[in-house]
Design an enzyme around this catalytic site. Sequence first.
Site, PDB file in Angstrom:
ATOM      1  N   GLY A 163       3.349   0.253   7.616  1.00  0.00           N
ATOM      2  CA  GLY A 163       2.607  -0.484   6.602  1.00  0.00           C
ATOM      3  C   GLY A 163       3.469  -1.580   6.020  1.00  0.00           C
ATOM      4  O   GLY A 163       4.570  -1.846   6.507  1.00  0.00           O
ATOM      5  N   VAL A 191       6.156   5.169   8.291  1.00  0.00           N
ATOM      6  CA  VAL A 191       6.011   6.594   8.009  1.00  0.00           C
ATOM      7  C   VAL A 191       6.311   7.374   9.288  1.00  0.00           C
ATOM      8  O   VAL A 191       5.758   7.079  10.347  1.00  0.00           O
ATOM      9  CB  VAL A 191       4.587   6.928   7.513  1.00  0.00           C
ATOM     10  CG1 VAL A 191       4.467   8.424   7.215  1.00  0.00           C
ATOM     11  CG2 VAL A 191       4.251   6.129   6.266  1.00  0.00           C
ATOM     12  N   ASP A 239      -4.549  -1.176  -4.001  1.00  0.00           N
ATOM     13  CA  ASP A 239      -4.804  -1.411  -2.575  1.00  0.00           C
ATOM     14  C   ASP A 239      -5.701  -0.314  -2.009  1.00  0.00           C
ATOM     15  O   ASP A 239      -5.460   0.203  -0.921  1.00  0.00           O
ATOM     16  CB  ASP A 239      -3.479  -1.483  -1.804  1.00  0.00           C
ATOM     17  CG  ASP A 239      -3.657  -2.121  -0.426  1.00  0.00           C
ATOM     18  OD1 ASP A 239      -4.682  -2.812  -0.215  1.00  0.00           O
ATOM     19  OD2 ASP A 239      -2.787  -1.922   0.443  1.00  0.00           O
TER      20      ASP A 239
END
Lengths: 263, 332
Positions: free
Chosen positions: B32, B37, B142
């Site tokens: 991201g 991740v 977001d």
Amino acid sequence: MSAGPRAAVHPPSPVVASFPATRHSVVAGIASTDPHVRRVAFDTLISAYWRPVYKYVRIKWRADRDDAADLTQEFFARAFEKDTLARFDPARARFRTYLRVCLDGFVANEHKAARRMKRGGGVSFVSLDFAAAETELVGLHPSPSGNGASVPGADDDAFFRQEWVRALFADAVAALRDSCAAVGKHTHFAVFERYDLQDDARIRPTYAQLGAALGIPATQVTNYLAFTRRELRRLLLERLRALCATDEEFRLEARDLLGVDPG
Amino acid sequence: MSDAAIRRLQEAADAPDLSGTKYELVTALAQGGMGTVYRVRDRELGREVALKVIRLPEASPDIATRMLREARTLARLEHPGIVPIHDVGRLSDGRVFYAMKLVRGSPLDALPPGTLAERLRIVERICEAVAFAHAHGVIHRDLKPQNVMVGPFGEVLVMDWGVAKLVGDASTLGAGDGDDTDTDALAAHAAGPTTGHGVVLGTPGYMAPEQAAGDPALVDTRADVYALGAILRDVSHTASAEPDGKARRDLPGRPLEAIIRKAMATDPRDRYGDVTTLARDVAAFRAGAPVSAYRENLFERARRFTFRYSTPILLILAYLVMRITLLAVRGR
């Protein structure tokens, strides 16, 4: 004409040795007025690109093995003689794209009969193992008929890029193996080989299993992997830097390839 | 070397240095704006967790400190709808990381087809989590379907709080000297490019107009209300027909459209004042009850009443028909 290894002016040294240790761009080197610098830069360029060029000619231009091998050699010979690649303008495209466009133009214009007469062009390069490249190509993209290779519907640029990436990683892994062996870090590379080179997650060992197999604690597996990954990253970035014309192109390629900003 | 091997090596070359930690890298899960991740194994607890590694190895100590502060703040948001943070720290290569619960499931935009009612229930769960965060001074900024994970047992988790804004008491949690400007600077680093006179954080299509303007001072909890309205819009457009095959037009559609319209009003003052009120309207619509965003006429009220109480109405009608039939038979 055989598609096997060709005679070489330079000894068939490992590809890794041909990469410059500095961060100077070989793309700049091929435009040098110093013949030695230009030659070394050209050899480095060929080491990085001959496999994607060969595979691209085989797949995109549907050339048979011998023709693809000939066209690959002649493309680089002609580029060396006519300084085609030295005319690259970094403001217009990435070097890889420019090289592919030059290759398309070359193959499209090449007349078969004339090509046979001029074959080799009196210029020879580092050893090119077309047989190994062909084996890899067929292994990765076997044709449905079981005869040769095919990539139906492949996007030209994406295919060329992917083969370039494949060559880049193969060279970096070979360099990592050599550098680990040179300083006696055989276990480091063994850990890397069994964990990071194992692309099937179902059979990839855990750190504990790997440690037990190699007689080291699991925490050491973490350390060895950290070392080899760091080295791999350094080797990749070093090669990438050498193959890019500008810092901006280098940053873009590094981001695309590794998701990192090399700074 | 196969394409899979190349992908594996690409991951390896960018892998965080986990030496000296209790984590073993398994694979990369997602990338991201804030970082990558990874699925990692916690050696000590013998379980897998998600490790989000901030991609700022060259960041100033100040930025890293702010990131850690944000992680600590988010760690206080203990709610079943917010992914819990287990650990936070710095790797030996200098990168800041969070260890979070490994969420299994699908992003909201990748769910298999479902009914509108099921999707609306998910939106309600998202609203509950976001309302909880708002109550603790955290604005997500977001919210979008990709940042909502739905687990195999229906659990709903709001993810990726990387560009969250901390307000009120929350902004002083941890180091004690944070403010909105700090948080925005941190988020700006995470988000990358800036435009205009300020920092634009968020995702087009889900970003409130005042957020898109790039002035963080204008952004409050109603920006999340707008994003939730956009999620509701997506959900109402993609949900399949009801299980009995009847199309959604059998349900009163205008109230739902009105809810979306109100949540996504250009002027924040025209939106729902808070997420809880929005959630209440969504729940009311799902239950066939009147919603605050839409004034029904008599016909629509009767139609909704009929729809909502169709079963008892049918039973009463059947009873009446039966009674009339019995009376008619006896009268002969």
